[in-house]
Design an enzyme around this catalytic site. Sequence first.
Site, short mmCIF file in Angstrom:
data_model
loop_
_atom_site.label_atom_id
_atom_site.label_comp_id
_atom_site.label_asym_id
_atom_site.label_seq_id
_atom_site.Cartn_x
_atom_site.Cartn_y
_atom_site.Cartn_z
N ASN A 138 0.82 -1.21 0.00
CA ASN A 138 0.00 0.00 0.00
C ASN A 138 0.86 1.27 0.00
OD1 ASN A 138 -2.55 1.60 0.57
ND2 ASN A 138 -1.34 2.05 2.41
N ASP B 42 0.00 -6.98 3.09
CA ASP B 42 -0.10 -6.03 4.20
C ASP B 42 -1.09 -4.91 3.86
OD1 ASP B 42 1.04 -4.74 6.66
OD2 ASP B 42 1.62 -3.22 5.19
N GLU C 122 -4.37 -9.24 4.85
CA GLU C 122 -4.45 -8.59 6.15
C GLU C 122 -5.51 -7.49 6.02
OE1 GLU C 122 -2.58 -5.65 9.44
OE2 GLU C 122 -2.16 -5.37 7.33
N HIS D 231 2.43 -9.19 15.75
CA HIS D 231 3.41 -8.14 16.06
C HIS D 231 2.76 -6.76 16.24
CE1 HIS D 231 2.55 -7.68 11.85
NE2 HIS D 231 3.09 -6.48 11.91
#
Length: 565
Positions: free
Chosen positions: A115, A213, A255, A322
């Site tokens: 992104n 991500d 995600e 995380h």
Amino acid sequence: MSFTAPIQLPGLTLDPHWYRRSLFYEVMVRSFVDSNGDGVGDLAGLISRLDYLQWLGVDALWIPPFFTSPLKDGGYDVTDYRSILPEFGTLEEFKELVTKAHERNLRLIIDLPLNHTSDQHDWFQQSRKHPDGAYGDFYVWSDTDEKYPHVRIIFTDTEDSNWAFDSVRRQFYFHRFFSHQPDLNFDNPKVHDSILEIVRYWLDLGVDGFRLDAVPYLYESEEGNGEGEPPTHEFVRKLRTMVDRDYPGRILIAEANQWPREVAAFFGSEPEPECHMAFDFPVMPRIFYSLRSQRAGELVRVLSETTDIPAAAGWAVFLRNHDELTLEMVSEEYRQAMYGWYAYDPRMRANVGIRRRLAPLLDNSRAEMELAHALLFALPGSPFLYYGDEIGMGDNIWLPDRDSTRTPMQWTPDRNAGFSAADPGKLFLPVVQSLVFNYTQTNVESHLAQSNSLLHWMRNVIHVRKSHPVFGLGTLRAVSTSHESVLAFTREYTGSGTSLGDQPETLLCVFSFSHNPIAVRIEDPALTSLHLYDIFGGSVFPSFDEEGAVTLTLGAQNFYWLHCG
Ligand code: GLC
Ligand code: CA
């Protein structure tokens, strides 16, 4: 420490749906093992502990970004997608990691922050200096900071706008995350080409897939909220088409921190699939909610909602990772309750979430850690563990941001917890030395030496789970119970009939969130007259009667995995 698990040659199994039967383990390279004593974990260190991961029963690793980066966001701020951060190692070492992992039938998933890049990436530097140059349109530029008014701010602790002014180009650029992470402009076909080339580069090096991500945020629009907009899904379909055509068997994991239906959209639908897997953000916080509220209702509701996905797709279920334990996908009332139970010190909060590890969240309660994992392992989908949670590692809330939960893995009671031979002051982050979680007690070696440790419990349960394909492949159906603290569901698999050990099976999984012992009546007409036995020790349980009911007793915060036959 030596781990004697046999190396399985000739390497990877050929099952195209391997991800649905795998246990994943997230390992941050920087935090795992430092092989050369500079205080920073590295690829060679990770290679040296593959035997440990294999012994534990891990089938696939997910490693967050290890690319060249100023590390202002744990590596999610990339400056070069093709090179490895020098302190982590070399490309040769990465290739060795792939080979050594594959020899052990361990797959390797890497992270793809697509992104945005770091503002130090050459693309951004070119873009700000040369608006008419080759990279002029690589980012989302605007003369005002008023576009996309419906887009929420994610990093609420540090950002008050999604726009930042660039003094060189004298325009604003859009950023979903930190202001040093400008968003790529996916309206530019050259951005697509660049991302696809990066994907091919790593697939050619042998990686088994990517975690995409922040994937909902690729496109934004004036009307929409910039989360999962139609062209974003179109891009993911394009990526999937390329992967299926040129690299069959490799996978994409979304995600997408969104509500159930929106996350499920990232699976796509036949004949146009998108991701093979998606993280189950809706279920995760509700596990924590149930543990403290002693009520199973929210989980029953969300589990009934998320079951309807394409046949080849799979959920990636997890307790911690995380990042902060995000509370974005719960109602305000529940969020406040969760803050009260789990983040009573403001220092424990980050953005809209909680920056603590699993064991401290659960007050180091062995019963709760077992219950939470037993539930995780029984949910539809594939479980993702976070490094260190298998030994109940603690955290350090005095460290900034999410570093609280990224401290060095604790291997031994020796200097630096056996993570590194460096001078302790030189470690990238200090090891945990708190009263309860001190590395002199909480470490792999001590857990190995104690046969009833959490680590041995985890390994045992992981191996029991592995011998029942129904966990990865079966359907889930919630079953009604007489007690508000009890979650009961069946997992049912009819068998593929293709491979050995792929046996059909029905399990009844029962979890009690009550802090006291209870008796519960479980009723389901489909289970009438079935016999039950425990899959750990084989004990015979009471059978379902002719009305399809059975009464079970459970100790405080206990569970059963029962075979129905
Ligand atoms: C993802 C990562 C997180 C990172 C963010 C911005 O959400 O999981 O660690 O900070 O993207 O890159
Ligand atoms: Ca090192």
